[in-house]
Design an enzyme around this catalytic site. Structure first.
Site, PDB file in Angstrom:
ATOM      1  N   ASP A 151       0.798  -1.224   0.000  1.00 33.75           N
ATOM      2  CA  ASP A 151       0.000   0.000   0.000  1.00 33.75           C
ATOM      3  C   ASP A 151       0.832   1.276   0.000  1.00 33.75           C
ATOM      4  O   ASP A 151       0.303   2.367   0.218  1.00 33.75           O
ATOM      5  CB  ASP A 151      -0.941   0.003   1.210  1.00 33.75           C
ATOM      6  CG  ASP A 151      -1.882  -1.187   1.182  1.00 33.75           C
ATOM      7  OD1 ASP A 151      -2.457  -1.456   0.116  1.00 33.75           O
ATOM      8  OD2 ASP A 151      -2.016  -1.857   2.222  1.00 33.75           O
ATOM      9  N   VAL A 194       1.527   6.941   0.283  1.00 33.11           N
ATOM     10  CA  VAL A 194       0.637   5.994   0.958  1.00 33.11           C
ATOM     11  C   VAL A 194      -0.714   5.995   0.253  1.00 33.11           C
ATOM     12  O   VAL A 194      -1.291   7.057   0.006  1.00 33.11           O
ATOM     13  CB  VAL A 194       0.462   6.372   2.449  1.00 33.11           C
ATOM     14  CG1 VAL A 194      -0.543   5.455   3.130  1.00 33.11           C
ATOM     15  CG2 VAL A 194       1.809   6.346   3.167  1.00 33.11           C
ATOM     16  N   CYS A 195      -1.195   4.816  -0.053  1.00 31.97           N
ATOM     17  CA  CYS A 195      -2.484   4.680  -0.729  1.00 31.97           C
ATOM     18  C   CYS A 195      -3.411   3.839   0.137  1.00 31.97           C
ATOM     19  O   CYS A 195      -3.378   2.609   0.092  1.00 31.97           O
ATOM     20  CB  CYS A 195      -2.294   4.034  -2.093  1.00 31.97           C
ATOM     21  SG  CYS A 195      -3.836   3.895  -3.016  1.00 31.97           S
ATOM     22  N   ILE A 196      -4.190   4.529   0.954  1.00 30.25           N
ATOM     23  CA  ILE A 196      -5.217   3.865   1.759  1.00 30.25           C
ATOM     24  C   ILE A 196      -6.497   4.678   1.628  1.00 30.25           C
ATOM     25  O   ILE A 196      -6.466   5.865   1.310  1.00 30.25           O
ATOM     26  CB  ILE A 196      -4.803   3.701   3.239  1.00 30.25           C
ATOM     27  CG1 ILE A 196      -4.441   5.033   3.879  1.00 30.25           C
ATOM     28  CG2 ILE A 196      -3.675   2.687   3.370  1.00 30.25           C
ATOM     29  CD1 ILE A 196      -4.144   4.943   5.366  1.00 30.25           C
TER      30      ILE A 196
END
Length: 183
Positions: free
Chosen positions: A95, A102-104
């Site tokens: 992620d 950050v990819c959330i």
């Protein structure tokens, strides 16, 4: 529309002036009552919109012992739009893309997911304080999402070689983070 949100919908310099005290309060509160797993400070004392955070990785995870530096950058229309988070220390994780972004879901712009993977209520909402973001990031480290990865190579290793190359890459990043955490 909620009455508490209306003052934040102003545009331009007025919004910026209203957000500065909010960010200052949030940072002061975090420093006064620190949350387990991270700390935060300003990158530049003259810019409330750029924070440096240290993520202290949770025990009983592959990232245990890691102390990863990241930047949390708040947009000038923060509350309407989420901040961006970028790890400065290398993190091998499905992620976190190769550039450290950050990819959330909590950091995604509000609204419908164009890939129909996540529900709109999982995306950014103005009620999320910085603590909620950081708790989600720490949780992400303990429980990667390999289904919609930001880093395909890390996700493939996590899915296919969880006991081999993936933990070796993570351990390398943890050691590096320990060496550079307080520089």
């Amino acid at each position: 529309m909620s009455s508490w949100l209306q003052p934040w919908l102003l545009v331009g310099r007025e919004t910026e002036l209203q957000l500065a005290p909010l960010l200052r309060r949030q940072l002061a509160e975090l420093n006064k009552n620190p949350e387990e797993g991270f700390s935060a400070d300003l990158i530049d004392d003259n810019d409330l919109y750029g924070w440096e955070v240290l993520v202290i990785c949770p025990p009983d995870t592959l990232y245990e012992g890691g102390v990863f530096k990241a930047h949390l950058t708040f947009p000038k229309d923060y509350l309407l739009w989420p901040p961006k988070m970028k790890f400065i220390t290398e993190v091998w994780h499905p992620d976190v893309d190769k550039n450290g972004d950050v990819c959330i879901s909590i950091l995604l712009e509000p609204g419908e997911d164009k890939y129909d993977y996540e529900k709109p209520e999982e995306h950014w909402l103005p009620i999320h304080p910085v603590e909620a973001i950081m708790i989600r990031v720490i949780s992400m480290l303990a429980d990667p999402n390999g289904d919609s990865p930001a880093h395909v190579d890390a996700a493939n290793e996590w899915r296919e070689d969880r006991n081999g190359e993936f933990p070796r890459q993570v351990a390398r990043c943890v050691r590096k983070s320990q060496d550079t955490a307080f520089e």
